[in-house]
Structure formats: C-alpha cells, structure tokens
Design a protein around this motif. Structure first.
Motif, PDB file in Angstrom:
ATOM      1  N   GLY A 147       0.812  -1.223   0.000  1.00 12.15           N
ATOM      2  CA  GLY A 147       0.000   0.000   0.000  1.00 12.15           C
ATOM      3  C   GLY A 147       0.838   1.263   0.000  1.00 12.15           C
ATOM      4  N   GLY A 148       2.170   1.093   0.047  1.00 10.32           N
ATOM      5  CA  GLY A 148       3.034   2.280   0.078  1.00 10.32           C
ATOM      6  C   GLY A 148       3.115   2.967  -1.276  1.00 10.32           C
ATOM      7  N   TYR A 149       3.363   4.267  -1.243  1.00  8.22           N
ATOM      8  CA  TYR A 149       3.640   5.015  -2.472  1.00  8.22           C
ATOM      9  C   TYR A 149       4.910   5.822  -2.228  1.00  8.22           C
ATOM     10  CZ  TYR A 149       3.551   8.180  -6.381  1.00  8.22           C
ATOM     11  OH  TYR A 149       3.911   8.870  -7.506  1.00  8.22           O
ATOM     12  N   HIS A 150       5.903   5.650  -3.110  1.00  6.26           N
ATOM     13  CA  HIS A 150       7.162   6.358  -2.881  1.00  6.26           C
ATOM     14  C   HIS A 150       7.652   7.134  -4.095  1.00  6.26           C
ATOM     15  CE1 HIS A 150       7.395   4.496   1.044  1.00  6.26           C
ATOM     16  NE2 HIS A 150       7.118   3.345   0.497  1.00  6.26           N
ATOM     17  N   MET A 159       9.231   0.441  -5.391  1.00  8.41           N
ATOM     18  CA  MET A 159       8.937   0.389  -3.950  1.00  8.41           C
ATOM     19  C   MET A 159       7.448   0.651  -3.685  1.00  8.41           C
ATOM     20  SD  MET A 159      12.201   2.685  -2.747  1.00  8.41           S
ATOM     21  CE  MET A 159      11.729   2.822  -1.029  1.00  8.41           C
ATOM     22  N   THR A 160       6.708   0.937  -4.754  1.00 10.33           N
ATOM     23  CA  THR A 160       5.311   1.369  -4.610  1.00 10.33           C
ATOM     24  C   THR A 160       4.363   0.199  -4.857  1.00 10.33           C
ATOM     25  OG1 THR A 160       5.757   3.666  -5.173  1.00 10.33           O
ATOM     26  CG2 THR A 160       3.582   2.821  -5.791  1.00 10.33           C
ATOM     27  N   SER A 161       3.370   0.043  -3.956  1.00  5.78           N
ATOM     28  CA  SER A 161       2.374  -1.017  -4.172  1.00  5.78           C
ATOM     29  C   SER A 161       0.978  -0.500  -3.833  1.00  5.78           C
ATOM     30  CB  SER A 161       2.715  -2.249  -3.335  1.00  5.78           C
ATOM     31  OG  SER A 161       2.781  -1.902  -1.970  1.00  5.78           O
ATOM     32  N   SER A 162       0.752   0.765  -4.114  1.00  5.31           N
ATOM     33  CA  SER A 162      -0.578   1.323  -3.828  1.00  5.31           C
ATOM     34  C   SER A 162      -1.484   1.253  -5.052  1.00  5.31           C
ATOM     35  CB  SER A 162      -0.440   2.771  -3.342  1.00  5.31           C
ATOM     36  OG  SER A 162       0.322   3.526  -4.241  1.00  5.31           O
ATOM     37  N   GLY A 163      -1.010   0.611  -6.116  1.00  5.97           N
ATOM     38  CA  GLY A 163      -1.849   0.458  -7.310  1.00  5.97           C
ATOM     39  C   GLY A 163      -0.994   0.028  -8.479  1.00  5.97           C
ATOM     40  N   THR A 164      -1.477  -0.921  -9.263  1.00  7.93           N
ATOM     41  CA  THR A 164      -0.680  -1.393 -10.404  1.00  7.93           C
ATOM     42  C   THR A 164      -0.556  -0.308 -11.471  1.00  7.93           C
ATOM     43  OG1 THR A 164      -2.666  -2.396 -11.300  1.00  7.93           O
ATOM     44  CG2 THR A 164      -1.190  -3.858 -10.101  1.00  7.93           C
ATOM     45  N   LYS A 165      -1.455   0.689 -11.424  1.00 10.41           N
ATOM     46  CA  LYS A 165      -1.360   1.740 -12.448  1.00 10.41           C
ATOM     47  C   LYS A 165       0.001   2.443 -12.423  1.00 10.41           C
ATOM     48  CE  LYS A 165      -3.328   5.486  -9.704  1.00 10.41           C
ATOM     49  NZ  LYS A 165      -4.425   6.384  -9.467  1.00 10.41           N
TER      50      LYS A 165
END
Ligand code: PLP
Length: 439
Positions: A147-150, A159-165
C-alpha cells in the motif's frame, strides 16, 4: 461565511464539465487528469480559473499548498530572493538560504537528525534515502510496506504497491525491494482483528527469516500515514514496533513523510505523535509551499560517510525554493499554528462522522490525524464511486481527490483553512454525496 457561501453558489462551475482546452493534446498526453479546469491564480484556500471560476481547494495540489495559495510571507520571500540570486549550485558553494533552512529544520525534525540533504522532488529524496542506507550499512535490500507510495522514478516505482497503475508496463522493476504486508489490507473486511502492530512486526520477522536476511537488508521504509494507499494512519504502536525491530536487527528506519510532513497531521511530522525518531526522514511537498524542494534529514554519522558529489543534483536545494521554505517554516512556527490544524481537523472529522452516521450503509470510515483525513466508502457503492463524488463536488465548486484502491476520498485543505471554509466544504461534500446517491 454566509456571504462566501452565497458567492460560491452564484458562481458558475461549468469548468468542471469542460472539454480539454485548446492545445491540451500537446501537454503530457496520457498523463491523466481529474478535470479540464485551467488554473490561473490562487489565494488562500481558493483557486481561480482562466474563465473566472472560483473553487474551494481541498486538494492543495496533493498536499503541497499547506499555507494556502500565495501566502503573502512566502510571496515576499520569493520575490526578494529572485531579485538577488536564483541559482547557486550546491556542489560549488554554500548559500545563505540553505544554511538558514538547515538551522530551522534541525529545530523541528525528530531528535538525533542533524544532517540535511536537499534535492528537488519527493521521489529523488526517497532514492537518496535508500542510497544513503545502502552506503551506510553496506547492505542492498530494502523492506517497504504493502500500500506504500514512494514515487514515479524506477526505484521508487518499484517500492510502490498502492496500485498497479503506477507499475504496469514499466518493468522490469528494481531488484532488492521486499514488500511486507500492511495490517490495513490484511484485515480490511474483518470486524475482529489481532493487535495490528504486533501482527505487522511478526510479519517483518518472518520476512527476515524467509526472504531477505538481516545481513542483506539495509532499511525498512514506511509512510507513517499511507497517502496514495488510502489515507491510513499506522496502527497504534506500529512505529515503535518498527523502531525496535530495526534496532534488534541492525536496520535503518526510513520514514517517508513526503505527504504527512510539515504540519499536515497537526504536528511537524507524523512520527512525532508516537515520539519515534527514524534514522532517516524524507520530506518534500509542504516544505516550500509548492516550490520544488525535497530532502532528507539523517544522523550526521551516516551522511558524512558518503563520497563527495554522490548525492545532490544541478537544481538540488534551489535558492529560491529554500527562501520559500524558510518563510514557510517561520509561518508554521507561529504560536497556535499546529493547534489550529488540530482544531480544523477535529471540526471536519466531526462533520464527516455525522455524515457517516446519516449514511452508514455507504460510508465505512472517517480516519486520519490533523488535516490528513480519509473518508472511505463501503463495498456497496461500486467501483469509481469516490471519483464520481469528487466530480459532483467539483461541479459545486469544491476540489477533492480520491485515493487508494478502496473507494476513498482524501480531505486535505490548506492548514490555514478557516472554520467557515471547513463548514462550507463539508456542506458541499454532503450535497454532492446525496446527489450521487439519488441518481
Ligand atoms: N513519497 C510519498 C509518501 C508521496 O506521497 C509522494 C508523492 O505523492 C512521493 C514520495 C513522491 O514525491 P514526488 O511526486 O515529489 O516525486
């Protein structure tokens, strides 16, 4: 406020439905935009379009205009600086604005952080933090949270997993990134849940045993309040749990406060609420009220080891941006600033909680500290509902952004927002929601 409210009702908000303006096809085709408004000027909590329409801005350029638009102290500082010197490359010499800024930052960042490094964007600052952690520990891998956004650079996207977009089609992704489960997603639809913080630290321990050994892991990176992941505050005790975990295993704790920093949560930084000091704190957005400035605060013994010239960049710590940051920090240090953020946050949460009680079948939760508030809808509303409510708000003169993969709106007005503007924003949101429900 009655006057302002009436004024807002009289003003047209046709722009909310407008087609793309002339020339839009040349400007970042494929970038994705919420609407086709053309902004021209801003003042306080308000933003004006080139067609003379006026919108109450509860998006603050994604949590950036923390002092509102064109705060007079920041305008003055920028105007003065731009007439004196606007570029002074950091690898060539010092500049006074940066020296002043580091003195101010040392007073407000968590204890023990006494070295500051500047870049231009949040993504660069996260990258600089990971580089620093790797260099200081001589270990390659980094643990991030689900769920992180970096950011949008290659490493920070990885490092980001808040959305596949943010990731799809841009692989291969950077190596050395391990994703720990986040309790919010693990227990999202459950009513009874274990102690979230204990559970999350147990998962980190498993990760070290199953995937990336402590001898190969340099740091744990966490947003103390998930931003793009859905405006989710860390569970009580989680920050302390991560601090202890890192100390136990010789890892560094990196707090990504790009979105939650500089008063957004009612204190200088979100980690302050738990009295936790990370080893590296990453900041951007609100630091300079929207001029491009970002950076990190760390312990000097870590930063001093780096080879000269290995961090920074041509525009790093731009002198005009630093002047804006100095003015921003001075305003935020004023007496009563943080308590006003708390008060306005409490006011908005109370209004939104009332709305939740009126519509318990569609609003799941109102959450978040200070003026970093998330309003999550239930599964009943269907995909795209948060965006639909956002659009209905825009048609009524309020700018509000969705966030996360669950249907969530984020409420991030300027930290200087007035009680009247909060009342107005909550009223428009209620009208917009009810209009969407009655369709
Ligand atoms: N980290 C967090 C928590 C963010 O919210 C963002 C941007 O929204 C970034 C990093 C990346 O910052 P930037 O867009 O300035 O590169």
């Amino acid at each position: 406020m009655r006057l302002a409210s009436r004024a807002l009702q009289c003003i047209s908000h046709q722009g909310a439905n407008a087609a793309p303006p002339l020339g839009a096809e040349r400007v970042g085709a494929g970038i994705g935009r919420m609407c086709n408004l053309v902004f021209e000027r801003g003042l306080g909590s308000w933003i004006f379009t080139s067609d003379g329409e006026k919108y109450l801005d509860f998006s603050t350029g994604i949590g950036v205009a923390n002092l509102g638009h064109c705060h007079p102290r920041v305008v003055e500082a920028v105007q003065q600086q731009v007439g004196k010197l606007w570029h002074a490359q950091v690898n060539i010499a010092h500049h006074k604005q940066m020296l002043d800024l580091t003195e101010k930052l040392e007073k407000v960042t968590p204890k023990g952080l006494d070295s500051f490094l500047f870049v231009t964007t949040g993504s660069e600052a996260v990258e600089a933090a990971v580089k620093l952690a790797r260099h200081a520990t001589k270990k390659p891998n980094v643990i991030v949270f689900q769920g992180g956004y970096h950011g949008r650079t290659l490493l920070t996207m990885s490092m980001t997993s808040s959305g596949t977009k943010y990731r799809a089609g841009y692989g291969p992704h950077a190596a050395g990134v391990f994703v720990a489960p986040h309790p919010f997603f693990a227990f999202h639809s459950q009513t009874s849940r274990p102690d979230d913080a204990t559970w999350a630290v147990e998962q980190l321990e498993l990760l070290l045993q199953q995937q990336t050994a402590p001898s190969e892991t340099c740091a744990v990176v966490l947003e103390p309040v998930l931003g793009e992941g859905g405006y989710v505050p860390a569970a009580p005790g989680l920050l302390k749990g991560i601090r202890d975990f890192c100390d136990r295993h010789g890892l560094l704790f990196i707090a990504d406060e790009v979105q939650s920093g500089f008063g957004r949560t009612g204190s200088w930084f979100a980690v302050d609420h738990d009295d936790v000091s990370p080893d590296i704190l990453v900041f951007a957005k609100g630091v300079a009220s929207g001029l491009p400035l970002a950076g990190l605060a760390a312990r000097r013994e870590l930063t001093a080891l780096q080879p000269p010239g290995s961090q920074g960049g041509t525009y790093a710590g731009n002198v005009v941006a630093c002047a804006a940051a100095n003015a921003t920090l001075e305003v935020m240090s004023g007496s009563g600033f943080m308590s006003a953020v708390e008060a306005r946050g409490a006011q908005l949460r109370e209004a939104l909680e009332l709305l939740r009680q009126q519509h318990p079948e569609v609003i799941r939760e109102v959450r978040g500290p200070g003026l970093m508030i998330g309003l999550e809808f239930t599964d009943k509303v269907g995909k795209g509902f948060a965006q639909k409510v956002g659009k209905a708000c825009l048609q009524r003169g309020l700018i509000m952004l969705p966030t996360g993969i669950f249907e969530t709106l984020r409420i991030i007005p300027p930290l200087t927002v007035s009680a009247e503007e909060c009342e107005m924003g909550a009223k428009i949101l209620k009208e917009a929601l009810e209009a969407c429900l009655s369709e």
